[in-house]
Design a protein around this motif. Structure first.
Motif, PDB file in Angstrom:
ATOM      1  N   TYR A  24       0.799  -1.217   0.000  1.00 33.17           N
ATOM      2  CA  TYR A  24       0.000   0.000   0.000  1.00 33.17           C
ATOM      3  C   TYR A  24       0.839   1.278   0.000  1.00 33.17           C
ATOM      4  CZ  TYR A  24      -4.263  -2.680   0.533  1.00 33.17           C
ATOM      5  OH  TYR A  24      -5.307  -3.537   0.328  1.00 33.17           O
ATOM      6  N   SER A  25       2.118   1.202   0.319  1.00 37.70           N
ATOM      7  CA  SER A  25       2.923   2.427   0.360  1.00 37.70           C
ATOM      8  C   SER A  25       3.711   2.669  -0.929  1.00 37.70           C
ATOM      9  CB  SER A  25       3.879   2.413   1.559  1.00 37.70           C
ATOM     10  OG  SER A  25       4.833   1.389   1.440  1.00 37.70           O
ATOM     11  N   LEU A  26       3.956   1.647  -1.722  1.00 40.28           N
ATOM     12  CA  LEU A  26       4.647   1.832  -2.995  1.00 40.28           C
ATOM     13  C   LEU A  26       3.653   2.268  -4.062  1.00 40.28           C
ATOM     14  CD1 LEU A  26       6.977  -1.292  -3.035  1.00 40.28           C
ATOM     15  CD2 LEU A  26       7.628   1.074  -2.605  1.00 40.28           C
ATOM     16  N   GLU A  27       4.101   3.115  -4.939  1.00 39.81           N
ATOM     17  CA  GLU A  27       3.237   3.584  -6.015  1.00 39.81           C
ATOM     18  C   GLU A  27       3.388   2.686  -7.242  1.00 39.81           C
ATOM     19  OE1 GLU A  27       3.630   7.738  -6.844  1.00 39.81           O
ATOM     20  OE2 GLU A  27       3.874   8.199  -4.718  1.00 39.81           O
ATOM     21  N   PHE A  28       2.321   1.986  -7.586  1.00 40.37           N
ATOM     22  CA  PHE A  28       2.277   1.172  -8.794  1.00 40.37           C
ATOM     23  C   PHE A  28       0.811   0.870  -9.104  1.00 40.37           C
ATOM     24  CE2 PHE A  28       2.387  -1.876  -5.369  1.00 40.37           C
ATOM     25  CZ  PHE A  28       1.551  -2.896  -5.775  1.00 40.37           C
ATOM     26  N   ASP A  29       0.556   0.470 -10.304  1.00 42.30           N
ATOM     27  CA  ASP A  29      -0.810   0.157 -10.714  1.00 42.30           C
ATOM     28  C   ASP A  29      -1.188  -1.208 -10.154  1.00 42.30           C
ATOM     29  OD1 ASP A  29      -3.267  -0.096 -11.928  1.00 42.30           O
ATOM     30  OD2 ASP A  29      -2.442  -0.485 -13.922  1.00 42.30           O
ATOM     31  N   ARG A  30      -2.116  -1.231  -9.238  1.00 43.41           N
ATOM     32  CA  ARG A  30      -2.545  -2.480  -8.614  1.00 43.41           C
ATOM     33  C   ARG A  30      -3.610  -3.193  -9.438  1.00 43.41           C
ATOM     34  NH1 ARG A  30      -1.357   1.154  -5.021  1.00 43.41           N
ATOM     35  NH2 ARG A  30       0.176   0.633  -3.441  1.00 43.41           N
ATOM     36  N   ALA A  67      20.028   3.689  -8.697  1.00 43.04           N
ATOM     37  CA  ALA A  67      19.233   2.497  -9.012  1.00 43.04           C
ATOM     38  C   ALA A  67      17.741   2.809  -8.993  1.00 43.04           C
ATOM     39  CB  ALA A  67      19.551   1.370  -8.054  1.00 43.04           C
ATOM     40  N   GLU A  68      17.393   4.066  -9.210  1.00 43.20           N
ATOM     41  CA  GLU A  68      15.991   4.433  -9.206  1.00 43.20           C
ATOM     42  C   GLU A  68      15.259   3.758 -10.341  1.00 43.20           C
ATOM     43  OE1 GLU A  68      18.396   6.928  -9.107  1.00 43.20           O
ATOM     44  OE2 GLU A  68      18.261   7.139  -6.930  1.00 43.20           O
ATOM     45  N   ARG A  69      13.980   3.521 -10.108  1.00 42.14           N
ATOM     46  CA  ARG A  69      13.131   2.927 -11.156  1.00 42.14           C
ATOM     47  C   ARG A  69      12.949   3.922 -12.281  1.00 42.14           C
ATOM     48  NH1 ARG A  69       7.938  -0.053  -9.154  1.00 42.14           N
ATOM     49  NH2 ARG A  69       7.146   1.639 -10.375  1.00 42.14           N
ATOM     50  N   VAL A  70      12.938   3.435 -13.467  1.00 41.21           N
ATOM     51  CA  VAL A  70      12.729   4.294 -14.642  1.00 41.21           C
ATOM     52  C   VAL A  70      11.343   4.077 -15.189  1.00 41.21           C
ATOM     53  CG1 VAL A  70      13.537   4.866 -16.932  1.00 41.21           C
ATOM     54  CG2 VAL A  70      15.153   4.228 -15.141  1.00 41.21           C
TER      55      VAL A  70
END
Length: 70
Positions: A24-30, A67-70
């Motif tokens: 719930y704390s990470l931002e991604f399309d669930r 190493a950030e997500r792109v």
């Protein structure tokens, strides 16, 4: 039943909910479905101050520079 193993909070809830904190704390399309029962279970756990204190751990200090997500 309010918790994974029955009527009382157990180690199973703490272990599982630490994963839910990330979920719930990470931002991604669930996507779908929204899982309202799971969300309510997690909200109920988050009403417990000791639970929040010991499971809502900030991992930002562990990020690898570059190493950030792109």
């Amino acid at each position: 039943r309010p918790y994974l193993a029955g009527a009382k909070l157990s180690l199973a809830d703490i272990a599982f909910a630490s994963f839910l904190y990330r979920y719930y704390s990470l931002e991604f399309d669930r996507g779908e479905p929204e899982l309202p029962s799971l969300k309510q279970y997690y909200k109920n756990l988050c009403k417990r101050p000791a639970f929040v204190e010991h499971t809502h751990i900030d991992y930002d200090g562990l990020r690898v520079p570059g190493a950030e997500r792109v």
